[in-house]
Design an enzyme around this catalytic site. Structure first.
Site, PDB file in Angstrom:
ATOM      1  N   ARG A 175       0.816  -1.296  -0.158  1.00  0.00           N
ATOM      2  CA  ARG A 175       0.003  -0.005  -0.174  1.00  0.00           C
ATOM      3  C   ARG A 175       0.891   1.373  -0.024  1.00  0.00           C
ATOM      4  O   ARG A 175       1.947   1.173   0.615  1.00  0.00           O
ATOM      5  CB  ARG A 175      -0.918  -0.081   1.314  1.00  0.00           C
ATOM      6  CG  ARG A 175      -2.115  -0.936   1.245  1.00  0.00           C
ATOM      7  CD  ARG A 175      -3.028  -0.649   2.237  1.00  0.00           C
ATOM      8  NE  ARG A 175      -2.307  -1.153   3.430  1.00  0.00           N
ATOM      9  CZ  ARG A 175      -1.822  -0.510   4.523  1.00  0.00           C
ATOM     10  NH1 ARG A 175      -1.754   0.863   4.385  1.00  0.00           N
ATOM     11  NH2 ARG A 175      -1.095  -1.062   5.515  1.00  0.00           N
ATOM     12  N   TYR A 234      -1.513  -3.433  -6.569  1.00  0.00           N
ATOM     13  CA  TYR A 234      -1.186  -3.934  -5.574  1.00  0.00           C
ATOM     14  C   TYR A 234      -2.240  -4.115  -4.661  1.00  0.00           C
ATOM     15  O   TYR A 234      -2.843  -3.056  -4.151  1.00  0.00           O
ATOM     16  CB  TYR A 234       0.110  -3.738  -4.831  1.00  0.00           C
ATOM     17  CG  TYR A 234       0.648  -4.832  -3.925  1.00  0.00           C
ATOM     18  CD1 TYR A 234       1.422  -5.789  -4.591  1.00  0.00           C
ATOM     19  CD2 TYR A 234       0.132  -5.064  -2.763  1.00  0.00           C
ATOM     20  CE1 TYR A 234       1.893  -6.951  -3.946  1.00  0.00           C
ATOM     21  CE2 TYR A 234       0.614  -6.214  -1.945  1.00  0.00           C
ATOM     22  CZ  TYR A 234       1.681  -7.078  -2.500  1.00  0.00           C
ATOM     23  OH  TYR A 234       1.939  -8.170  -1.695  1.00  0.00           O
ATOM     24  N   GLY A 240      -4.155  -3.639  -1.322  1.00  0.00           N
ATOM     25  CA  GLY A 240      -4.992  -2.673  -0.782  1.00  0.00           C
ATOM     26  C   GLY A 240      -5.155  -1.170  -1.688  1.00  0.00           C
ATOM     27  O   GLY A 240      -5.986  -0.584  -1.457  1.00  0.00           O
ATOM     28  N   LYS A 273      -9.780  -2.172   1.555  1.00  0.00           N
ATOM     29  CA  LYS A 273      -9.453  -0.946   2.591  1.00  0.00           C
ATOM     30  C   LYS A 273     -10.206   0.532   2.299  1.00  0.00           C
ATOM     31  O   LYS A 273     -10.506   0.939   3.183  1.00  0.00           O
ATOM     32  CB  LYS A 273      -7.861  -0.698   2.548  1.00  0.00           C
ATOM     33  CG  LYS A 273      -7.043  -1.969   2.750  1.00  0.00           C
ATOM     34  CD  LYS A 273      -7.094  -2.344   4.381  1.00  0.00           C
ATOM     35  CE  LYS A 273      -6.069  -3.425   4.523  1.00  0.00           C
ATOM     36  NZ  LYS A 273      -6.279  -3.962   5.932  1.00  0.00           N
ATOM     37  N   HIS A 290     -10.466  -2.216  11.541  1.00  0.00           N
ATOM     38  CA  HIS A 290      -9.479  -3.191  11.026  1.00  0.00           C
ATOM     39  C   HIS A 290      -9.255  -4.402  12.105  1.00  0.00           C
ATOM     40  O   HIS A 290      -8.244  -4.358  12.848  1.00  0.00           O
ATOM     41  CB  HIS A 290      -8.101  -2.235  10.855  1.00  0.00           C
ATOM     42  CG  HIS A 290      -6.872  -2.873  10.250  1.00  0.00           C
ATOM     43  ND1 HIS A 290      -5.767  -2.705  10.380  1.00  0.00           N
ATOM     44  CD2 HIS A 290      -7.018  -3.868   9.187  1.00  0.00           C
ATOM     45  CE1 HIS A 290      -4.801  -3.200   9.577  1.00  0.00           C
ATOM     46  NE2 HIS A 290      -5.616  -3.990   9.019  1.00  0.00           N
ATOM     47  N   SER A 324      -1.345  -3.632  10.343  1.00  0.00           N
ATOM     48  CA  SER A 324      -0.907  -4.683   9.349  1.00  0.00           C
ATOM     49  C   SER A 324       0.235  -5.316   9.632  1.00  0.00           C
ATOM     50  O   SER A 324       1.331  -4.661  10.039  1.00  0.00           O
ATOM     51  CB  SER A 324      -0.910  -3.810   7.766  1.00  0.00           C
ATOM     52  OG  SER A 324      -2.245  -2.990   7.691  1.00  0.00           O
ATOM     53  N   CYS A 373       0.938  -7.513  11.874  1.00  0.00           N
ATOM     54  CA  CYS A 373       1.182  -7.646  13.426  1.00  0.00           C
ATOM     55  C   CYS A 373       0.343  -8.887  13.891  1.00  0.00           C
ATOM     56  O   CYS A 373       0.207  -9.024  15.187  1.00  0.00           O
ATOM     57  CB  CYS A 373       0.856  -6.395  14.021  1.00  0.00           C
ATOM     58  SG  CYS A 373       2.039  -5.106  13.730  1.00  0.00           S
ATOM     59  N   THR A 379      -4.153 -12.587  11.111  1.00  0.00           N
ATOM     60  CA  THR A 379      -4.416 -13.624  10.431  1.00  0.00           C
ATOM     61  C   THR A 379      -4.025 -14.789  11.212  1.00  0.00           C
ATOM     62  O   THR A 379      -4.726 -15.697  11.218  1.00  0.00           O
ATOM     63  CB  THR A 379      -3.929 -13.643   8.951  1.00  0.00           C
ATOM     64  OG1 THR A 379      -4.178 -12.548   8.222  1.00  0.00           O
ATOM     65  CG2 THR A 379      -4.141 -14.916   8.339  1.00  0.00           C
ATOM     66  N   ASP A 390      -9.311  -9.575   9.095  1.00  0.00           N
ATOM     67  CA  ASP A 390      -8.685  -8.347   8.530  1.00  0.00           C
ATOM     68  C   ASP A 390      -9.681  -7.197   8.828  1.00  0.00           C
ATOM     69  O   ASP A 390      -9.375  -6.223   9.454  1.00  0.00           O
ATOM     70  CB  ASP A 390      -8.380  -8.181   7.089  1.00  0.00           C
ATOM     71  CG  ASP A 390      -7.383  -7.106   6.825  1.00  0.00           C
ATOM     72  OD1 ASP A 390      -6.518  -6.794   7.605  1.00  0.00           O
ATOM     73  OD2 ASP A 390      -7.674  -6.445   5.946  1.00  0.00           O
ATOM     74  N   ARG A 399       2.194 -11.914  -0.463  1.00  0.00           N
ATOM     75  CA  ARG A 399       0.711 -12.490  -0.265  1.00  0.00           C
ATOM     76  C   ARG A 399      -0.055 -13.598  -0.717  1.00  0.00           C
ATOM     77  O   ARG A 399       0.199 -13.790  -1.817  1.00  0.00           O
ATOM     78  CB  ARG A 399      -0.284 -11.172  -0.229  1.00  0.00           C
ATOM     79  CG  ARG A 399       0.070  -9.916   0.352  1.00  0.00           C
ATOM     80  CD  ARG A 399      -0.426  -9.693   1.812  1.00  0.00           C
ATOM     81  NE  ARG A 399       0.075  -8.704   2.733  1.00  0.00           N
ATOM     82  CZ  ARG A 399      -0.610  -8.230   3.771  1.00  0.00           C
ATOM     83  NH1 ARG A 399      -1.758  -8.722   3.946  1.00  0.00           N
ATOM     84  NH2 ARG A 399      -0.002  -7.113   4.293  1.00  0.00           N
ATOM     85  N   ARG A 436       3.153  -4.356  17.717  1.00  0.00           N
ATOM     86  CA  ARG A 436       4.662  -4.699  17.960  1.00  0.00           C
ATOM     87  C   ARG A 436       5.327  -3.770  18.858  1.00  0.00           C
ATOM     88  O   ARG A 436       5.690  -2.749  18.439  1.00  0.00           O
ATOM     89  CB  ARG A 436       5.322  -4.815  16.479  1.00  0.00           C
ATOM     90  CG  ARG A 436       4.895  -5.917  15.672  1.00  0.00           C
ATOM     91  CD  ARG A 436       5.601  -6.069  14.415  1.00  0.00           C
ATOM     92  NE  ARG A 436       5.346  -7.094  13.225  1.00  0.00           N
ATOM     93  CZ  ARG A 436       5.621  -8.299  13.233  1.00  0.00           C
ATOM     94  NH1 ARG A 436       6.938  -8.338  14.043  1.00  0.00           N
ATOM     95  NH2 ARG A 436       5.122  -9.097  12.550  1.00  0.00           N
ATOM     96  N   GLY A 482       0.315 -20.504  18.756  1.00  0.00           N
ATOM     97  CA  GLY A 482      -0.605 -21.262  19.570  1.00  0.00           C
ATOM     98  C   GLY A 482      -0.572 -20.972  21.069  1.00  0.00           C
ATOM     99  O   GLY A 482      -1.595 -21.347  21.474  1.00  0.00           O
TER     100      GLY A 482
END
Ligand code: GDP
Ligand code: PGA
Ligand code: MN
Ligand code: MN
Length: 644
Positions: free
Chosen positions: A89, A252, A254, A261, A281, A303, A305, A308, A328, A423, A454, A550
């Site tokens: 993006r 690409y 997004g 988005k 988001h 994004s 972080c 998914t 997402d 991706r 993060r 996990g």
């Protein structure tokens, strides 16, 4: 014959696919197509029916023109390698266009960011919380991009629904694009095709999206990797007052799959504010405890972080079960009973490849074995995909692969095999743990909202807001290390309020006010939490303290119990509730005691510094748009620290 094709009107339309007979279309759609076709001047117009035959024909077309390769060892899987200039993006070229600037962005205290003239975006006003352009300047910028931009190409008309077709929270869009790659990805990411046309009566019911790669034919530009794009002139413009998105120059994710988005988050957040709901988001997951009690949780991380991964997690603690609703985007609305109901408006996963493996995310690995389009990953000569962190023995030392740049690659190569923002694009229904209610039109009930980012330093594994207002403050103060999902360089810690910084459709101060206004008498407000899987040893310099993936179930377990009102497991700290020592499930967790202590530690000096920095950020960037309630929360946290 499928029921859709049995309809005579639709059948006529399908036959006339390539030589569009416009009179068959709903009038509002016809007007939109005519208006844009007159400007963009495509050679042909193709109304997409969404059929598998059409999908296969487009894949073949892309293969013949060299834009896609078939991955022979996999089942109906495809690989696109982009121009290396078009890999993520582009936040600096993304903006909202409204009459009043204040509707879109807060006025920064010390002026706007300097705009590089190489952006080719006249009078763009850039801030830390979004970019704005006036309608007049947008007119000018469109005028030097759109006329004739689709010459020599086909304009595909992609009608789609965000959310299950006809659902009460669902909404319709139509994307016009000259990229068959985009059409194929849109067919995975949205409910797309002829079934949507019946829902379009007039122009007011759909979001109008126009996308072009910005390379009319014949061209003098050099096309790299058969991936046409126009990076110097790229722009992603949103026109909320016209319900429109116009994206030029990038193919690409997004930037080009405009349902995601641009519609579901930026325009979506504006519609949501107007109508009293939320477009966020966020992933949505179902969690079932060993006793069989099930709840749903939504989580917002910036994004790349971990959304998914969390949405598809395989719990390490026996007895717990996770099911995936979305990874997402969440659209959430309070119903008459005062429950917060969430849908995933998407139909597929557009997930980060690097780091995805059978040990970190086996569910994602299973999801992407068939009918998947990969972008910018590496591949083997016999047609299998590969990326960093996939599996150490997948590529034995010395084996030759083809990198995302199309170059010969071995484990000794200096450059990565796959682009860090490479991706997969895979249908959601292929996910082995897709939630049975994932398409429920009224949505699933949300018990908790999690924020995270993060944070190598200072921020503990988990804490909980004291109340909704405090939770809004926690959302507003989210910070995270920059990732490859956008064009930012280096690992700087950036503010990313609500994990929405690149996706706010309107003034962030008003966004905070909207969140504050949601708490009302009679509503069951979800509890709000903050997590950090990314704290590092040695003051942020060492390795991750928490094994993540996990093992994150242990954190969800604590959250689950807290939403049940279990007070015995929580203790008050200045930043919120945190787990009582010994109440947190550590059984079978193989990490040193020192790490655990560090994960839960709160350093007063760090936090006083953090609060000061956040206060300054709000003051300079949100300025007078910031509601006092949020600032009051900050002061309370500081007071609580100073009183210990
Ligand atoms: P999304 O873009 O928010 O959906 O993030 P992903 O789930 O795709 O993850 C982005 C990157 O973070 C991938 O490389 C993952 O392997 C990594 N990641 C995700 N969850 C964790 C975690 O719990 N711990 C660590 N250390 N890394 C994670
Ligand atoms: P992500 O989605 O959040 O999975 O990275 C794409 C993006 O936000 O750019
Ligand atoms: Mn995202
Ligand atoms: Mn993701």
């Amino acid at each position: 014959m499928s029921p859709v094709l049995a309809d005579n009107k639709m059948l006529k339309l399908k036959k006339s696919c390539y030589k569009c007979n416009m009179t068959d279309l709903p009038q509002g759609l016809q007007n939109f197509i005519e208006e844009k076709a007159r400007v963009c001047q495509p050679d042909k117009i193709h109304i997409c029916d969404g059929s598998i035959e059409e999908y296969n024909a487009l894949l073949e077309l892309l293969q013949v023109n060299g834009s896609l390769q078939k991955l022979e060892k996999m089942d109906d899987c495809w690989l696109a390698l982009t121009d290396p200039k078009d890999v993520a993006r582009v936040e600096s070229r993304t903006f909202i266009c409204t009459k009043s600037m204040r509707d879109t962005i807060p006025t920064p205290k010390h002026g706007f960011k300097e705009v590089d003239s190489s952006l080719n975006l006249r009078n763009l006003k850039c801030t830390a919380l979004g970019n704005w352009m006036s309608p007049e300047d947008l007119e000018y910028e469109l005028g030097r991009r759109l006329p004739g931009c689709m010459k020599g190409r086909t304009m595909y008309v992609v009608p789609y629904s965000m959310g299950s077709v006809g659902g009460s929270i669902s909404k319709i869009g139509v994307e016009l694009t000259d990229s068959p790659y985009v059409v194929c990805n849109m067919r995975i990411m949205t409910r797309m095709g002829i079934k949507i046309l019946g829902k379009i009566e007039d122009e007011s019911v759909f979001v109008k999206c126009l996308h072009t790669v910005g390379v009319p034919l014949p061209t003098k530009m050099t096309i790299v990797n058969n991936w046409p794009c126009n990076p110097e002139m790229t722009m992603v413009a949103h026109l909320p007052e016209k319900n429109e998105v116009i994206s030029f120059g990038s193919g690409y994710g997004g930037n080009s799959l405009l349902g995601k988005k641009c519609f579901a988050l930026r325009l979506g957040s504006i519609i949501a504010k107007r109508e009293g709901w939320m477009a966020e988001h966020m992933l949505i997951l179902g969690i079932t405890n060993p006793q069989g009690v099930k709840k749903y949780i939504a989580a917002a991380f910036p994004s790349a972080c971990g959304k998914t991964n969390l949405a598809m997690m395989t719990p390490s603690v026996p007895g717990w079960k996770i099911e995936c609703v979305g990874d997402d985007i969440a659209w959430m609305k309070f119903n008459e009973k005062g429950e917060l109901r969430a849908i995933n408006p998407e139909n597929g996963f557009f997930g980060v490849c690097p780091g995805t493996s059978n040990s970190t995310n086996p569910i994602a690995m299973k999801t992407i074995q068939k009918h998947t389009i990969f972008t910018n990953v590496a591949h083997t000569a016999d047609g299998e995909v590969y990326w960093e962190g996939m599996d150490d023995n997948m590529v034995s030392h010395g084996e030759h692969l083809i990198s995302w740049k199309g170059k010969d690659w071995t484990k000794d190569s200096k450059e990565p095999a796959a682009h860090p923002n490479s991706r997969f694009c895979a249908p959601a229904e292929q996910c082995p743990i897709i939630d049975p209610n994932w398409e429920s039109p009224e949505g699933v009930p949300i018990s908790a909202i999690i924020f995270g980012g993060r944070r190598p330093q200072g921020v503990p594994l988990i804490y909980e807001a004291f109340n909704w207002e405090h939770g809004v403050y926690i959302g507003a103060s989210v910070k995270s290390e920059a990732t490859a999902a956008a064009e930012h360089k280096g690992k700087v810690i950036m503010h990313d309020p609500f994990a929405m910084r690149p996706f706010f459709g309107y003034n962030f101060g008003d966004y905070c006010k909207h969140w504050l206004s949601l708490s009302k008498e009679g509503r069951k407000m979800p509890k709000i939490f903050h997590v950090n899987w990314f704290r590092k040893s040695d003051n942020g310099q060492g390795s991750f303290l928490w094994p993540g993936f996990g093992e994150n179930i242990r954190v969800l377990e604590w959250i689950f119990k807290r939403t049940d009102g279990d007070d015995s497991i929580a203790q008050k700290t200045p930043i919120g509730y945190m787990p009582k020592v010994d109440s947190f499930d550590m059984e079978g967790l193989n990490i040193p005691v020192g790490c655990i202590q560090e994960l839960f530690s709160l350093d007063k000096q760090f936090w006083l510094g953090e609060l000061e920095e956040i206060e300054k950020y709000f003051d300079q960037n949100v300025n007078i748009s910031m509601p006092n309630e949020v600032l009051d929360q900050l002061s309370s946290i500081r007071e609580r620290f100073l009183n210990i």
